[in-house]
Scaffold this active site. Structure first.
Site, PDB file in Angstrom:
ATOM      1  N   LYS A   1       0.854  -1.191   0.000  1.00  0.00           N
ATOM      2  CA  LYS A   1       0.000   0.000   0.000  1.00  0.00           C
ATOM      3  C   LYS A   1       0.884   1.232   0.000  1.00  0.00           C
ATOM      4  CE  LYS A   1      -3.990   2.040   0.212  1.00  0.00           C
ATOM      5  NZ  LYS A   1      -3.512   2.878  -0.898  1.00  0.00           N
TER       6      LYS A   1
ATOM      7  N   GLN B   1       7.021   3.823   4.178  1.00  0.00           N
ATOM      8  CA  GLN B   1       5.617   3.413   4.137  1.00  0.00           C
ATOM      9  C   GLN B   1       5.389   2.114   4.912  1.00  0.00           C
ATOM     10  OE1 GLN B   1       3.644   5.549   1.870  1.00  0.00           O
ATOM     11  NE2 GLN B   1       1.988   4.808   3.158  1.00  0.00           N
TER      12      GLN B   1
ATOM     13  N   LYS C   1       5.061   3.239   8.542  1.00  0.00           N
ATOM     14  CA  LYS C   1       3.886   4.113   8.663  1.00  0.00           C
ATOM     15  C   LYS C   1       2.597   3.293   8.652  1.00  0.00           C
ATOM     16  CE  LYS C   1       3.810   7.739   6.017  1.00  0.00           C
ATOM     17  NZ  LYS C   1       3.629   8.646   4.858  1.00  0.00           N
TER      18      LYS C   1
ATOM     19  N   LYS D   1       5.472   1.772  -2.930  1.00  0.00           N
ATOM     20  CA  LYS D   1       5.427   3.120  -3.512  1.00  0.00           C
ATOM     21  C   LYS D   1       5.664   3.006  -5.010  1.00  0.00           C
ATOM     22  CE  LYS D   1       4.845   7.410  -2.017  1.00  0.00           C
ATOM     23  NZ  LYS D   1       3.862   7.806  -1.006  1.00  0.00           N
TER      24      LYS D   1
ATOM     25  N   GLY E   1      -3.018   8.036  -4.486  1.00  0.00           N
ATOM     26  CA  GLY E   1      -2.471   9.294  -4.979  1.00  0.00           C
ATOM     27  C   GLY E   1      -1.234   9.712  -4.194  1.00  0.00           C
ATOM     28  N   ASP E   2      -0.545  10.713  -4.702  1.00  0.00           N
ATOM     29  CA  ASP E   2       0.635  11.272  -4.055  1.00  0.00           C
ATOM     30  C   ASP E   2       0.889  12.598  -4.754  1.00  0.00           C
ATOM     31  OD1 ASP E   2       3.933  11.315  -3.676  1.00  0.00           O
ATOM     32  OD2 ASP E   2       2.893  10.314  -2.028  1.00  0.00           O
TER      33      ASP E   2
ATOM     34  N   THR F   1      -4.742  13.416   5.452  1.00  0.00           N
ATOM     35  CA  THR F   1      -3.350  13.605   5.873  1.00  0.00           C
ATOM     36  C   THR F   1      -3.201  14.888   6.685  1.00  0.00           C
ATOM     37  OG1 THR F   1      -2.630  12.480   3.858  1.00  0.00           O
ATOM     38  CG2 THR F   1      -0.950  13.654   5.101  1.00  0.00           C
TER      39      THR F   1
ATOM     40  N   ASN G   1      -2.625  19.587  -1.184  1.00  0.00           N
ATOM     41  CA  ASN G   1      -3.685  18.960  -0.419  1.00  0.00           C
ATOM     42  C   ASN G   1      -3.368  18.855   1.074  1.00  0.00           C
ATOM     43  OD1 ASN G   1      -6.178  17.164  -0.378  1.00  0.00           O
ATOM     44  ND2 ASN G   1      -4.648  15.783   0.442  1.00  0.00           N
TER      45      ASN G   1
ATOM     46  N   SER H   1      -7.006   5.762   3.513  1.00  0.00           N
ATOM     47  CA  SER H   1      -6.928   4.881   2.348  1.00  0.00           C
ATOM     48  C   SER H   1      -7.267   3.447   2.753  1.00  0.00           C
ATOM     49  CB  SER H   1      -5.522   4.917   1.735  1.00  0.00           C
ATOM     50  OG  SER H   1      -5.330   6.073   0.958  1.00  0.00           O
TER      51      SER H   1
END
Length: 444
Positions: free
Chosen positions: A90, A111, A114, A126, A165-166, A209, A240, A376
């Site tokens: 993820k 990630q 996290k 990623k 998204g990123d 976030t 964002n 997410s």
């Protein structure tokens, strides 16, 4: 030489010219010493650290697409599937000219821990491409996204790898990618998160976030016998994360005085008007300097980051290594009390040390900005049960997750004799769950 140091030296030797990846690994391994020393024989026998720093898989591919002039363009795409010990890979898809394998490995590595901290069953990954959506038409972005997904679809799935998204990948890009995935596979499943609400997206995902940074900052302040209300907050970035971080801090009673982009920053002593920032960045897709033309009394500072301003709380929400040692010292001099990372690794290792040496409450990104991937994960849950929760339900779950992350981080730091060291607490807490799963699953 300690086991952690041995593994770090091996990482540097075997992964040359990847400084961001080296930095991320060093930051984690250096703080794992207490738990590694305690379990050294077990971890060495299983080569646990050697395995946890090595991605399970890296996929690299070309992305050919045709621009509006009929010219064929070629970009380079990647997916780093880092660790699946506790769930499907993820992590986001970053579209930016700076994207390369080393940066995606650093992001994927972060990630892993996290996602572990959220308490949800998600592994780490990623992806991205050196494509820049800025200045491209909708049709050009669509053709790129369709080409990108025409390769990526082979490697992802709702129970395999769930991208999101990123930077550079918003609702528009996710929509185009999802459409192409559905066409190629014939499956309507929760394979991407950050989708539009009309086709499986989750309420609160856009805000998640930034809101999470606000929630965990409030917990940090409360833990120190203080309060966010009435504090002056400096934020970098104007995308964002920064927008909704500013919105949440305002709701919590704080005053946000700065936002920025890659060209410079805005200072508004009366408090940043979030609606104006949203209009500039989300509607007009303009530059943040336009804020000063719209809002009376605001000033624009060209070519600098906002860390020279006086603030109680700093929330770097732009990109990696955006705050160096000198800027950290300036913040400390100006009386900063708390730093919560909205971006991934925005402080250099030297800047982190300045914060810790001066008693500043500092929460690393793997904990502070975990709200995005948490929601997410909640979007994945809603897709799996074919239900949609209300904004309030998702927001309440997000708030609970951020509170639990703070609790895990503080308790773990204290357990290993590092009370108040949120970096050590976050890294060990995230590592413990992944390590336990890896050992249980054998050498795979």
């Amino acid at each position: 030489m300690s086991y952690s140091s041995e593994v770090f030296e091996r990482v540097v030797k075997e992964n040359p010219n990847e400084p961001e990846f080296h930095q991320a690994v060093k930051e984690v391994l250096s703080t794992l010493e207490p738990i590694v020393t305690k379990n050294e024989k077990l971890y060495r026998d299983a080569a646990l650290l050697e395995r946890i720093v090595e991605p399970e898989r890296i996929i690299s591919f070309r992305v050919p697409w045709v621009d509006d002039k009929g010219q064929v363009q070629v970009n380079k795409g990647y997916r780093v599937q880092y660790n699946s010990a506790i769930g499907p890979y993820k992590g986001g898809i970053r579209l930016h000219p700076s994207v390369n394998q080393g940066i995606l490995k650093f992001l994927g590595f972060e990630q892993v821990f996290k996602n572990s901290l959220t308490g949800l069953p998600m592994g780490g990954g990623k992806g991205g491409c050196n494509f820049d959506p800025k200045g491209k038409t909708d049709n050009e972005v669509m053709r790129f996204c369709q080409s990108f997904m025409s390769e990526l679809y082979r490697h992802i799935g709702a129970d395999t790898d769930v991208p999101a998204g990123d930077i550079g990948t918003g609702a528009r890009e996710v929509g185009y990618m999802f459409g192409q995935y559905k066409k190629l596979t014939g499956l309507y499943e929760g394979v991407l998160t950050g989708k539009g609400l009309a086709f499986g997206g989750s309420l609160t995902r856009t805000e998640a976030t930034g809101y999470g940074v606000g929630y965990i900052s409030a917990e940090m302040m409360n833990g120190a016998g203080n309060d966010v209300s009435g504090k002056v907050v400096g934020i970098s970035g104007s995308g964002n994360v920064a927008i909704y971080c500013a919105k949440k801090f305002k709701e919590l009673g704080a005053k946000v005085i700065t936002v920025s982009d890659s060209n410079g920053y805005i200072y508004d002593e009366n408090g940043i008007n979030v609606d104006v920032v949203k209009e500039i960045k989300e509607v007009k897709r303009g530059r943040i300097k336009e804020y000063a033309d719209i809002v009376k009394g605001a000033k624009y500072v060209d070519g600098k980051r906002p860390w020279g301003e006086k603030m109680d709380i700093a929330a770097p929400c732009a990109t990696q290594n955006e705050m160096n040692e000198a800027e950290a010292k300036e913040l400390v001099k100006n009386g900063v009390k708390l730093v919560a990372e909205g971006a991934n690794m925005p402080l250099t290792l030297e800047a982190i040390k300045v914060m810790q040496d001066n008693g500043v409450l500092y929460m690393p990104g793997k904990a502070a900005n975990a709200g995005g991937v948490a929601v997410s994960g909640l979007e994945m849950s809603q897709n799996s049960i074919r239900l949609s929760w209300t904004f309030e339900e998702v927001d309440e779950r997000l708030k609970g997750i951020m509170k639990n992350i703070y609790k895990q981080v503080t308790e773990t730091a204290e357990e290993f004799g590092k009370k108040g060291d949120f970096v050590t607490g976050a890294n060990i807490a995230g590592f413990k769950k992944v390590a336990t799963a890896m050992l249980a699953q054998g050498v795979v």
